[in-house]
Scaffold this active site. Structure first.
Site, mmCIF file in Angstrom:
data_model
loop_
_atom_site.group_PDB
_atom_site.id
_atom_site.type_symbol
_atom_site.label_atom_id
_atom_site.label_comp_id
_atom_site.label_asym_id
_atom_site.label_seq_id
_atom_site.Cartn_x
_atom_site.Cartn_y
_atom_site.Cartn_z
ATOM 1 N N SER A 40 0.823 -1.208 0.000
ATOM 2 C CA SER A 40 0.000 0.000 0.000
ATOM 3 C C SER A 40 0.859 1.261 0.000
ATOM 4 O O SER A 40 0.355 2.360 -0.171
ATOM 5 C CB SER A 40 -0.910 -0.009 1.225
ATOM 6 O OG SER A 40 -0.131 -0.122 2.401
ATOM 7 N N CYS A 41 2.154 1.114 0.219
ATOM 8 C CA CYS A 41 3.058 2.267 0.202
ATOM 9 C C CYS A 41 3.244 2.774 -1.226
ATOM 10 O O CYS A 41 2.953 2.073 -2.186
ATOM 11 C CB CYS A 41 4.425 1.889 0.756
ATOM 12 S SG CYS A 41 4.447 1.555 2.525
#
Lengths: 169, 217
Positions: A40-41
């Protein structure tokens, strides 16, 4: 500060610099900047082609809550973007020549989709780039798969590796 | 919790020796329970190793895992008397061997996770491991633990771990998680192994620790 600056430009072998979570790295031709296994980064890459200087940041969440965060400088998108731009400018780049590319912001499990961490990350990074006056030249965000990104400071190619293969954006 | 304090990065904590022992023991019980059910389902005898419970930060976790290694991950969200995340991981090769066993194929036949059948077979297996792990903990403490339906991913290990830890960091304002790990490995040469990881929410962990202390007194 987690940056790399190398003194001699010509005879260097290509080195690879990895940015861990919340870190940034700045390097010039011919080195490569890498972020492995993004979920998700967001992996944000800035590049100044004439200067052949690049920088990447491994951004974790959209907003640092109160600004009192003393941890790694690039954990939060709202802090990371200006910090990375500033660091680029310290390396003889010109703001009007810097372009940005980004990848990541996935949601690895469908049960996490409602949290929209990746999507929110991408939105804030874009807002911050706009504020900083930097053009976003390409992105590969969202989806449900992991990514490893590499910025080649020699060519400016930003490549994204997933389980299905590699593409350049 | 004794060592819990407000640090610059949010909540930070350390476990004392008693808490560590208690959690290790709990991890042992739950892991044995889970892996026994795995062994029953697959007909493969498993050896279990339960490493000590660890408090890890996001950066620390990154250094401990094989970042780009492909794994099959089954994720379950826990709510009720105890909340948190639970992740079951099977490294690529083990995932393939398990599919061979579950779907009655020849050993070595599965070389990718292409079909929905294969995916759901693994997901159910992971879900069963997760449920029996939770059952054991819930039984021990006499509280409810409600697992969500499982979700599945076959991808880079760090992408999954990162996603969970970041979600935890955002919700709990902390960048540390308590990691219960259970490694299991089959006795034969099939080379099946995997991990169960529990990321408890802070309040649940606090509650769990006080119940443990009460148990002793």
């Amino acid at each position: 500060m987690a940056t790399e600056r190398l003194e001699s430009e010509s005879e260097d072998e290509v080195e690879r610099y990895y940015a861990g979570i919340g870190e940034m790295k700045v390097a010039h031709n011919p080195h490569q900047l890498i972020i492995m296994g993004l979920g998700s980064c967001i992996g944000l890459a800035l590049y100044d082609r004439p200067a052949k200087v690049g920088g990447i940041a491994h951004i974790m969440l959209p907003e640092g809550k109160d600004g009192s965060n003393t941890g790694k400088c690039c954990k939060f998108a709202d802090i990371a973007v200006p910090v990375l731009v500033k660091e680029m400018l310290r390396h003889k780049t010109a703001k009007e020549r810097i372009v940005a590319k980004m990848a990541g912001g996935a949601s690895m499990f469908s049960a996490m989709d409602s949290l929209q961490i990746g999507d929110r990350n991408a939105i804030v990074v874009k807002e911050e780039l706009k504020k900083a006056g930097i053009m976003l030249a390409g992105e590969d965000t969202g989806g449900n798969y992991g990514r490893t990104v590499t910025l080649d400071t020699c060519t400016g190619v930003f490549s994204v590796k997933t389980k299905d293969g590699i593409k350049s954006i | 919790m004794n060592g819990r304090k407000e640090g610059p990065g949010g909540l930070e904590f350390e476990l004392n020796a008693f808490q560590k022992d208690a959690l290790n023991e709990l991890g042992n019980i739950a892991s044995c329970h889970a892996v026994t059910s795995l062994a029953e389902m697959t007909g493969v005898t498993m050896n279990i190793k339960v490493p000590p419970v660890e408090v890890v930060s996001i950066e620390g976790a990154e250094k401990k895992i094989a970042i780009e290694k492909m794994v099959a991950g089954i994720f379950v969200q826990l709510s009720g008397g105890f909340s948190g995340y639970l992740l079951v991981l099977f490294p690529e090769r083990s995932a393939f061997s398990l599919i061979d066993i579950l779907m009655g194929k020849m050993p070595g036949e599965t070389k990718s996770i292409g079909t929905e059948m294969e995916e759901s077979a693994l997901m159910e297996l992971g879900n069963m491991l997760a449920s029996s792990f939770c059952d054991a903990i819930a039984d021990f403490f006499q509280f409810s633990m409600m697992p969500s339906p499982p979700s599945f991913s076959f991808d880079m290990m760090s992408a999954m771990m990162e996603n969970l830890m970041v979600a935890m960091a955002e919700a709990e304002k902390t960048e540390q998680v308590i990691l219960f790990k259970c490694d299991f490995k089959d006795e034969t040469e099939k080379g099946i192994y995997g991990y169960i990881m529990l990321f408890p929410h802070h309040d649940s962990l606090k509650n769990m620790l006080s119940l443990l202390e009460a148990e002793v007194k």
